[in-house]
Write a protein that holds these residues in place. Structure first.
Motif, PDB file in Angstrom:
ATOM      1  N   TYR A 284     -67.364 -75.922 -46.244  1.00  0.00           N
ATOM      2  CA  TYR A 284     -68.540 -75.305 -45.663  1.00  0.00           C
ATOM      3  C   TYR A 284     -68.386 -73.782 -45.717  1.00  0.00           C
ATOM      4  N   TYR A 285     -69.415 -73.153 -46.274  1.00  0.00           N
ATOM      5  CA  TYR A 285     -69.389 -71.703 -46.461  1.00  0.00           C
ATOM      6  C   TYR A 285     -70.458 -71.041 -45.607  1.00  0.00           C
ATOM      7  N   CYS A 286     -70.095 -69.912 -45.048  1.00  0.00           N
ATOM      8  CA  CYS A 286     -71.034 -69.087 -44.308  1.00  0.00           C
ATOM      9  C   CYS A 286     -71.628 -68.048 -45.260  1.00  0.00           C
ATOM     10  N   ARG A 287     -72.907 -67.782 -45.100  1.00  0.00           N
ATOM     11  CA  ARG A 287     -73.580 -66.798 -45.939  1.00  0.00           C
ATOM     12  C   ARG A 287     -74.353 -65.828 -45.059  1.00  0.00           C
ATOM     13  N   LEU A 288     -74.282 -64.553 -45.420  1.00  0.00           N
ATOM     14  CA  LEU A 288     -75.068 -63.506 -44.776  1.00  0.00           C
ATOM     15  C   LEU A 288     -75.929 -62.844 -45.834  1.00  0.00           C
ATOM     16  N   LEU A 289     -77.218 -62.787 -45.582  1.00  0.00           N
ATOM     17  CA  LEU A 289     -78.139 -62.120 -46.496  1.00  0.00           C
ATOM     18  C   LEU A 289     -78.715 -60.895 -45.811  1.00  0.00           C
ATOM     19  N   GLN A 290     -78.362 -59.721 -46.325  1.00  0.00           N
ATOM     20  CA  GLN A 290     -78.933 -58.468 -45.849  1.00  0.00           C
ATOM     21  C   GLN A 290     -78.905 -57.499 -47.022  1.00  0.00           C
ATOM     22  N   GLY A 291     -79.942 -57.586 -47.823  1.00  0.00           N
ATOM     23  CA  GLY A 291     -79.991 -56.762 -49.025  1.00  0.00           C
ATOM     24  C   GLY A 291     -79.247 -57.409 -50.177  1.00  0.00           C
TER      25      GLY A 291
ATOM     26  N   SER B  13     -70.593 -53.472 -41.442  1.00  0.00           N
ATOM     27  CA  SER B  13     -71.931 -52.907 -41.315  1.00  0.00           C
ATOM     28  C   SER B  13     -72.966 -54.035 -41.345  1.00  0.00           C
ATOM     29  N   ILE B  14     -73.348 -54.492 -40.161  1.00  0.00           N
ATOM     30  CA  ILE B  14     -74.279 -55.614 -40.034  1.00  0.00           C
ATOM     31  C   ILE B  14     -75.641 -55.077 -39.612  1.00  0.00           C
ATOM     32  N   PHE B  15     -76.653 -55.402 -40.387  1.00  0.00           N
ATOM     33  CA  PHE B  15     -78.003 -54.961 -40.071  1.00  0.00           C
ATOM     34  C   PHE B  15     -78.562 -55.795 -38.919  1.00  0.00           C
ATOM     35  N   SER B  16     -79.497 -55.236 -38.185  1.00  0.00           N
ATOM     36  CA  SER B  16     -80.096 -55.978 -37.075  1.00  0.00           C
ATOM     37  C   SER B  16     -81.026 -57.086 -37.573  1.00  0.00           C
TER      38      SER B  16
ATOM     39  N   ASN C  54     -76.556 -62.909 -31.687  1.00  0.00           N
ATOM     40  CA  ASN C  54     -76.718 -61.625 -32.369  1.00  0.00           C
ATOM     41  C   ASN C  54     -75.786 -60.554 -31.808  1.00  0.00           C
ATOM     42  N   ALA C  55     -75.488 -60.637 -30.533  1.00  0.00           N
ATOM     43  CA  ALA C  55     -74.591 -59.647 -29.931  1.00  0.00           C
ATOM     44  C   ALA C  55     -73.181 -59.745 -30.514  1.00  0.00           C
ATOM     45  N   LYS C  56     -72.812 -60.930 -30.942  1.00  0.00           N
ATOM     46  CA  LYS C  56     -71.476 -61.157 -31.517  1.00  0.00           C
ATOM     47  C   LYS C  56     -71.511 -61.256 -33.040  1.00  0.00           C
ATOM     48  N   ASN C  57     -72.699 -61.135 -33.636  1.00  0.00           N
ATOM     49  CA  ASN C  57     -72.845 -61.302 -35.100  1.00  0.00           C
ATOM     50  C   ASN C  57     -72.181 -62.598 -35.559  1.00  0.00           C
TER      51      ASN C  57
END
Length: 116
Positions: free
Chosen positions: A95-102, A27-30, A75-78
């Protein structure tokens, strides 16, 4: 459930290049922020670069990566990318990837080793 999968790490000689990728699924936010952090042995995890869903970028304050690393996203591929050029031994880290959405989501990390 959100998952982040990094790829592209490895062993490279000083002066070489690597391109890291991080694909987010679930569930990836826009509207969100994705970024790359790194952690060298015995050191704290630090920001390398981040990018918003509107392509606004932020790089580490120090001169350690400016001019050598470029963050981008599809963005189309997240998916977020980190192009690393002119690599130095001091870039060696996980190296770490981070996603911030809430809230924060982290990938499992990918090792980058730069030999002198």
């Amino acid at each position: 459930q959100v998952q982040l999968v990094e790829s592209g790490g490895g062993l490279v000689q000083a002066g070489g290049s690597l391109r890291l990728s991080c694909a987010a699924s679930g569930s990836i936010f826009s509207i969100n922020v994705m970024g790359w952090y790194r952690q060298a042995p015995g050191k704290q995890r630090e920001l390398v670069a981040s990018i918003t869903s509107g392509d606004s970028t932020t790089y580490a304050d120090s001169d350690s990566v400016k001019g050598r690393f470029t963050i981008s996203r599809d963005n189309a591929k997240n998916t977020v990318y980190l192009q690393m050029n002119s690599l130095k031994p001091e870039d060696t880290a996980v190296y770490y990837c981070r996603l911030l959405q809430g809230r924060n989501y982290w990938g499992q990390g990918t090792q980058v080793t730069v030999s002198s």
